[in-house]
Design an enzyme around this catalytic site. Structure first.
Site, PDB file in Angstrom:
ATOM      1  CD  GLU A 109      -3.673   3.190  -0.771  1.00 21.92           C
ATOM      2  OE1 GLU A 109      -4.298   3.611   0.218  1.00 21.92           O
ATOM      3  OE2 GLU A 109      -3.200   2.050  -0.861  1.00 21.92           O
ATOM      4  CG  HIS A 133      -6.031   0.784   1.680  1.00 21.67           C
ATOM      5  ND1 HIS A 133      -4.813   1.397   1.819  1.00 21.67           N
ATOM      6  CD2 HIS A 133      -6.069  -0.178   2.647  1.00 21.67           C
ATOM      7  CE1 HIS A 133      -4.146   0.849   2.821  1.00 21.67           C
ATOM      8  NE2 HIS A 133      -4.903  -0.119   3.337  1.00 21.67           N
TER       9      HIS A 133
END
Ligand code: NAI
Length: 410
Positions: A270, A293
């Site tokens: 990420e 997220h």
């Protein structure tokens, strides 16, 4: 109740990183702490080692890595508040060895994730992502084919913990059947049914939602092989941890039609910050919702987290209550009345408690209350002693062999 403190409040340095909710800052300011600093982003290991030297309380979210080196530099650190759900970012073994309490907020954003999972399930089973995209592109796609209701469908929940159980309750309220798989025996809520194996649950569900932690067992739990067990045309949601799903294998199943949709929030890799480039094999696929997220990111959750972790940090600092700590053995303590309280953290080796008691009785220091809890590595003793003798007692306890940390609350 008498107000106690561990140290003059203006000398307790509190550092909050990663834009932690203002609720936390305000909480400590209201409690009389004047040295509260808040920084926007995460710090690197080297930056943190410099910043942390005089810090007593540190607040982080999920990006700041608390390594053994950082902890070694943090000579004054009493506690770390992880203003999030997980504590993977902290070297918990090293924090334990250093007698640093680590708190988090395991339930604060549970509901945020659960609600979104239900919302996404409706979107995907109705194929809204495709219809939405078409409408934005000026294409009229009025068609019932491939669009279904949730009612009567089976939801498979993998990981029946805090979030999994909340999803279970909401799903049943919408008329879904719920089957779950958990490695620990769990009480099924409502009419939910516990599946015996992962394979069984994957094979029975129209929608599968993952709510497991990241462990060696859950890494790539959904892979080329397990994806074959899914019902044809089913839907997968991963709002747990990125490593749990093999995204290349998932892409193949989506392209081939084995799965009819997916919603993914967490990824093996990420980006560090907003605006950074982000890539995943799932981009440009039909009926796939990708979110950055944000499963637990709601204003309510941030506020809850801010409050929950702040209260735990405060109670540990001012009362010694370690309930909810991942490192210090868990003690819920009554407030001390008319005494001073000494907190003693030591290596869990035989003889420390008897050494403490011998030292104090040798110097005629009466213990008015004593609490002890140990874990595998350390012991935590809390002693309430006569106010006039507390400084002497603190000095004596510092000398006890295998002591890690001693604090006095007065
Ligand atoms: P929890 O600890 O309450 O529940 C996890 C459950 O998974 C437990 O019941 C455990 O026994 C079970 N489990 C562990 N290993 C398993 C395995 N191999 N197979 C089946 N079950 C297994 O955790 P909680 O609070 O429900 O969170 C679940 C996940 O959601 C965590 O990974 C957490 O990091 C993630 N999460 C993601 C958020 C996001 O923003 N997307 C926000 C909040 C949590």
């Amino acid at each position: 109740m008498e107000q106690t403190t561990s140290y003059p409040k203006d000398k307790i340095n509190i550092l909050f990183l990663e834009n932690i909710s203002d609720k936390a800052v305000k909480y400590f300011q209201q409690m009389g702490y004047t040295s509260v600093r808040k920084l926007g982003g995460a710090l690197s290991e080297a930056e943190l080692m410099k910043e942390i030297k005089d810090v007593h309380l540190l607040g982080i979210r999920s990006k700041t890595q608390i390594t053994e080196k950082v902890l070694a530099a943090a000579t004054k650190l009493q506690a770390i508040g992880c203003f999030c759900i997980g504590v993977n970012q902290v070297d918990l073994k090293a924090a334990t060895r250093n007698g640093v309490a680590v708190f988090n907020a395991p339930y604060s954003n549970t509901r945020s994730v659960a609600e979104l999972v239900i919302g996404l399930s409706i979107m995907l089973i109705r194929r809204i992502p495709d219809k939405n995209k078409a409408a934005h592109e000026g294409i009229w796609m009025k068609d019932a084919k491939g669009s279904f209701e949730l009612r009567g469908k089976t939801l498979g929940i993998i990981g029946y913990g805090n979030i999994g159980t909340q999803v279970s309750v909401l799903a049943e309220a919408l008329g879904m059947k719920v089957i779950f798989y958990d490695t620990t025996t769990k009480l099924p809520l409502g009419n939910a049914v516990a599946g015996k194996t992962l394979k069984e649950v994957l094979g029975l569900a129209d929608i599968i939602t993952l709510h497991v932690p990241e462990t060696n067992q859950t890494k790539n739990m959904i892979n080329k092989t397990t994806l074959k067990y899914f019902k044809k045309g089913s839907i997968l949601l991963n709002y747990a941890r990125g490593e749990v799903v093999d995204l290349d294998a998932l892409r193949k199943c989506l392209v081939e039609g084995q799965l009819s949709g997916a919603a993914i929030d967490v990824y093996p890799w990420e980006p560090e910050k907003n605006g950074d480039r982000f890539q995943t094999p799932l981009q440009d696929l039909p009926n796939v919702i990708l979110t950055p997220h944000i499963g637990g990111s709601t204003e309510e959750a941030q506020e809850n987290i801010g409050e929950d972790v702040s209260v735990k940090l405060y109670q540990y600092l001012e009362m010694g209550t370690s309930f909810g700590s991942h490192t210090i053995p868990s003690l819920s303590l009554p407030p001390q009345e008319g005494t001073h309280r000494i907190l003693h953290i030591h290596k869990n080796v035989p003889g420390v408690l008897s050494a403490i008691n011998t030292e104090l009785s040798k110097h005629k220091i009466n213990i008015l209350a004593q609490y002890l809890k140990t874990n595998e590595d350390i012991g935590y003793v809390v002693l309430d002693v006569d106010k006039k003798l507390s400084n002497q007692a603190q000095k004596l306890l510092r000398e006890v062999k295998d002591t890690i940390k001693v604090r006095l609350l007065y």
